[in-house]
Design a protein around this motif. Structure first.
Motif, PDB file in Angstrom:
ATOM      1  N   GLU A 261       0.895  -1.338   0.042  1.00 51.91           N
ATOM      2  CA  GLU A 261       0.241   0.059   0.296  1.00 51.91           C
ATOM      3  C   GLU A 261       0.888   1.416  -0.066  1.00 51.91           C
ATOM      4  N   ALA A 262       2.021   1.283   0.796  1.00 50.52           N
ATOM      5  CA  ALA A 262       2.892   2.397   0.816  1.00 50.52           C
ATOM      6  C   ALA A 262       3.594   2.547  -0.505  1.00 50.52           C
ATOM      7  N   ARG A 263       3.841   1.563  -1.258  1.00 48.98           N
ATOM      8  CA  ARG A 263       4.669   1.635  -2.475  1.00 48.98           C
ATOM      9  C   ARG A 263       3.800   2.255  -3.372  1.00 48.98           C
ATOM     10  N   ALA A 264       2.461   1.807  -3.433  1.00 47.44           N
ATOM     11  CA  ALA A 264       1.346   2.592  -4.440  1.00 47.44           C
ATOM     12  C   ALA A 264       1.248   3.847  -4.098  1.00 47.44           C
ATOM     13  N   ARG A 265       1.026   4.363  -2.863  1.00 48.24           N
ATOM     14  CA  ARG A 265       0.881   5.549  -2.158  1.00 48.24           C
ATOM     15  C   ARG A 265       1.934   6.430  -2.600  1.00 48.24           C
ATOM     16  N   VAL A 266       3.320   6.058  -2.436  1.00 46.27           N
ATOM     17  CA  VAL A 266       4.413   7.052  -2.543  1.00 46.27           C
ATOM     18  C   VAL A 266       5.039   6.943  -4.144  1.00 46.27           C
ATOM     19  N   SER A 267       4.584   6.266  -4.879  1.00 42.16           N
ATOM     20  CA  SER A 267       5.313   6.060  -6.176  1.00 42.16           C
ATOM     21  C   SER A 267       4.709   7.244  -7.011  1.00 42.16           C
ATOM     22  N   GLY A 268       5.862   8.081  -7.357  1.00 49.58           N
ATOM     23  CA  GLY A 268       5.544   9.256  -8.194  1.00 49.58           C
ATOM     24  C   GLY A 268       5.111  10.410  -7.321  1.00 49.58           C
ATOM     25  N   ALA A 269       5.148  10.209  -6.003  1.00 53.17           N
ATOM     26  CA  ALA A 269       4.450  11.177  -5.083  1.00 53.17           C
ATOM     27  C   ALA A 269       5.863  11.867  -4.484  1.00 53.17           C
ATOM     28  N   PRO A 270       5.802  13.325  -4.164  1.00 50.66           N
ATOM     29  CA  PRO A 270       6.977  13.838  -3.618  1.00 50.66           C
ATOM     30  C   PRO A 270       7.050  13.498  -2.153  1.00 50.66           C
ATOM     31  N   MET A 271       8.426  13.140  -1.545  1.00 49.27           N
ATOM     32  CA  MET A 271       8.859  12.663  -0.453  1.00 49.27           C
ATOM     33  C   MET A 271       9.074  13.831   0.523  1.00 49.27           C
ATOM     34  N   PRO A 272       8.991  13.920   1.692  1.00 42.90           N
ATOM     35  CA  PRO A 272       9.748  14.985   2.577  1.00 42.90           C
ATOM     36  C   PRO A 272      11.298  14.650   2.382  1.00 42.90           C
ATOM     37  N   ALA A 273      11.930  15.591   2.615  1.00 44.82           N
ATOM     38  CA  ALA A 273      13.501  15.701   2.578  1.00 44.82           C
ATOM     39  C   ALA A 273      13.769  15.080   4.028  1.00 44.82           C
ATOM     40  N   PHE A 274      14.683  14.169   3.636  1.00 46.74           N
ATOM     41  CA  PHE A 274      15.348  13.454   5.138  1.00 46.74           C
ATOM     42  C   PHE A 274      16.438  14.209   5.297  1.00 46.74           C
ATOM     43  N   ASN A 275      17.337  15.129   4.548  1.00 48.48           N
ATOM     44  CA  ASN A 275      18.359  15.790   4.796  1.00 48.48           C
ATOM     45  C   ASN A 275      18.090  17.072   5.157  1.00 48.48           C
ATOM     46  N   ARG A 276      18.307  17.457   6.461  1.00 47.13           N
ATOM     47  CA  ARG A 276      17.894  18.925   6.702  1.00 47.13           C
ATOM     48  C   ARG A 276      19.102  19.690   6.484  1.00 47.13           C
TER      49      ARG A 276
END
Ligand code: AKG
Length: 334
Positions: free
Chosen positions: A310-325
């Protein structure tokens, strides 16, 4: 606090920021099923690559470590994502591979691990989705970078707090690192800086920042040398399969290069008290243990896989938060 650690071990963890426990995981009932599961995933990968003409043999008669080493050597590609039980931090696609098999799920729920973690964070334990398999190839198989830099597959110095989103800065996250094969200085074991997790979150720089990390590793974020203790105080976490290493989220650690001729194979798992932010909210964790509400525990490996699908379907192609601050131009990175 309940759990399996003695007061002296808890005190040592709190003082040093890490603790190695020997022989926690049973080979026959815990580790061998994982090896068998990964052998099956590797078999699938080898057959696919062979069908596509990318490898000359499926190397079916070789044990796991030799087989993956031969495939790396022939293709020059890193297939870690096929075996990882998480998704990439960016650029996930609808068909990005991952592996969330029942033996891996059983490891996340392993009583010996949870008993130790319970001693540090209490009996409401959430399996945090920042979790990985690491297949560290022999460095001699890696090709030089396009800029001509010699390969170096050391993991640079970092704190695990540095790779989660800021909302999880105060999450009491414990890292559990464990080797599936022996982990030695030669094949790239972890190295920790004791007694320095009290100093808060240190600056981390992106891999392309001018400020380099003293071990030369280039993958991911690194703490610039100026913020690290002198090299002599660091401790090599030399371990055997079955041992586990517990680390505080702010313990600076790295891993050595793999100069052996075989793969170093390990897992890193993370746990935090249920209800605290995971630092990767787009990915699914689960309640691994609950004294107060045992019915909230997840026991079904298929349900766990479904959560990742479900997570893969949701995040694929979607912007992700930056993990590097931290920015490469930050004053500490320049
Ligand atoms: O396994 C390694 O080489 C690095 C793992 C690591 O840095 C981590 O678990 O945070």
């Amino acid at each position: 606090m309940t759990g399996s650690l003695s007061p002296g071990q808890v005190e040592s963890f709190n003082r040093e920021g890490y603790l190695i426990l020997r022989g926690v995981l049973d080979k026959g009932t815990v580790l061998d099923p994982i090896v068998a599961e990964y052998a099956m995933v590797l078999d699938r990968l080898a057959n696919e690559l062979h069908e596509r003409g990318e490898i000359s043999s499926t190397y079916a008669d070789l044990p796991y470590s030799d087989r993956i080493t031969r495939i790396w050597a022939e293709t020059g590609k890193d297939y870690t994502q096929y075996f990882d039980f998480t998704l990439p931090q960016s650029a996930t696609k609808a068909d990005t591979p991952f592996w969330t098999g029942p033996a891996v799920f059983a490891l996340l729920r392993n009583e010996g691990i949870l008993d130790a973690v319970e001693s540090l964070i209490g009996p409401e334990i959430y399996a945090n989705p920042v979790q990985h398999v690491r297949l560290k190839p022999p460095e001699q198989l890696l090709r030089a970078s396009p800029t001509g830099e010699a390969p170096n597959n050391a993991t640079p110095w970092h704190q695990d707090n540095g790779v989660v989103t800021e909302d999880a800065d105060e999450t009491d996250m414990i890292t559990v690192w464990l080797p599936l094969t022996n982990a030695s200085v030669e094949n790239g074991c972890l190295v920790v800086q004791p007694n320095s997790h009290h100093e808060g979150l240190l600056p981390h720089c992106p891999s392309d920042a001018p400020a380099r990390n003293r071990n030369g590793g280039t993958a991911g974020l690194h703490i610039p040398d100026a913020f690290l203790a002198p090299e002599e105080v660091s401790v090599d976490a030399v371990m055997e399969a079955g041992d586990i290493l517990l680390m505080h989220r702010r313990t600076p650690h790295a891993s050595h290069r793999n100069t052996a001729d075989y793969v170093r194979w390990s897992f890193d798992l993370r746990y935090n008290p249920t209800g605290q932010p995971s630092g990767r909210s787009a990915f699914p964790g689960f309640v691994a243990r609950s004294a107060a509400e045992p019915w909230t525990e997840l026991h079904d490996p298929v349900a766990w896989t479904d959560m990742w699908l479900e997570a893969r379907a949701r995040v694929s192609g979607a912007p992700m938060p930056a993990f590097n601050r931290w920015d490469r131009s930050a004053v500490t990175c320049a």
